[in-house]
Design an enzyme around this catalytic site. Structure first.
Site: not given
Ligand code: COA
Length: 273
Positions: A148, A166
């Site tokens: 992420s 993300k």
């Protein structure tokens, strides 16, 4: 410190780790840490040439390696890469979904295709990876790690597309942790901060501003690919056997809301008073 000084050298012996985007950068750093701990590595990416170079580095660490050229936007290509890996090593134990795309662009200048490209690589590509890996992971009671970014939970200027992707990925991660717990599959994310010598940093950090950017990180330095690799090994290891559905932030404190410009301005104000 080397990962082999931190974990048992055979921690992942006989285990297979599949890394999307594993030909370079943070993802290759992750692959190398697993390789040093005895894992077999399967890596996919768009450029076979880059994968070949990465495979050499992984073999030098003692790993057996499977490479497959595959763009994560192409589900059939991801399925084929995972089938090739299974044929060579058996079912994977760890999936690291790391393939990503990024460029800085103001929202009002971002084209539909630019937005789509990042969403397709980061979010659709991550979905493709977990969807194609499911049967193998179910068999091994394996684990999944998404790569992420701070953009998932802090808005960054010129990163609207990456933040959307993300944030979506991290929610997908939590959803999967909930749905796949019953199969014994754990799912987590790592949010790296500024990591030295990576494509992402080259794209995002304005030239000549390295020292200013470092001073905005609470730990006062950039991270290394090995520091992300070590965290990935921890999450995939029995040390984290009850950890699922979490974002492990590994960023030197960079994404704490009080860091960065706010701290900088406060420090300036105190200097003046
Ligand atoms: N600013 C604004 N728009 C940009 C851009 C930039 N710096 N770079 C690409 N785009 C736009 C393109 O103009 C295009 O849109 P258009 O058709 O409306 O002109 C769209 O994004 C797709 O670009 P293209 O180069 O054709 O896409 P691609 O699929 O070949 O590459 C990217 C995908 C754009 C994400 C590319 O940067 C990439 O491959 N990145 C992978 C590596 C990476 O980013 N690593 C860091 C990860 S943190």
């Amino acid at each position: 410190m080397l990962v082999t000084q931190l974990f048992a050298k055979d921690l992942f012996a006989g285990k297979t780790v599949f890394v999307t985007g594993g030909g370079s950068g943070i993802n290759l750093g992750i692959a190398k840490n697993f390789a040093a701990l005895g894992a077999n590595l399967s890596i996919c990416g768009r450029s076979q040439e880059r994968l070949d170079g990465a495979a050499e580095e992984l073999r030098a660490l003692g790993a057996q390696v499977c490479t497959a050229a595959a763009d994560v936007r192409d589900f059939a290509a991801v399925e084929a890469a995972m089938a090739k890996s299974k044929e060579q090593f058996g079912s994977m134990h760890v999936l690291v979904a790391g393939a990503a795309g990024n460029f800085p662009c103001p929202a009002e200048k971002l084209s539909s295709n630019g937005f789509r490209s990042v969403l397709e690589i980061d979010t659709l590509g991550t979905f493709h990876a977990i969807r194609a890996a499911f049967e193998q992971l179910k068999e091994t009671h394996g684990s999944v790690t998404f790569i992420s970014a701070g953009q998932a939970f802090i808005p960054y200027p010129w990163q609207l597309h990456v933040g959307a992707a993300k944030a979506g990925n991290d929610n997908m991660m939590r959803n999967l942790a909930m749905e796949w717990g019953k199969f014994g599959i754990r799912v987590n994310s790592i949010a790296p901060g500024p990591i030295a010598n990576t494509e992402g940093m080259k794209r995002l950090m304005p030239e000549g501003m390295e020292e200013d950017f470092k001073s905005a990180v609470p730990l006062g330095r950039f991270g290394t690919v090995d520091e992300i690799g070590q965290v990935a090994c921890f999450l995939a290891s029995p040390l984290a056997s009850y950890v699922t559905g979490t974002v492990l932030v590994c960023d030197g404190g960079q994404n704490l809301p009080g860091s960065g410009m706010w701290s900088f301005l406060l420090a300036q104000a105190h200097k003046m008073s």
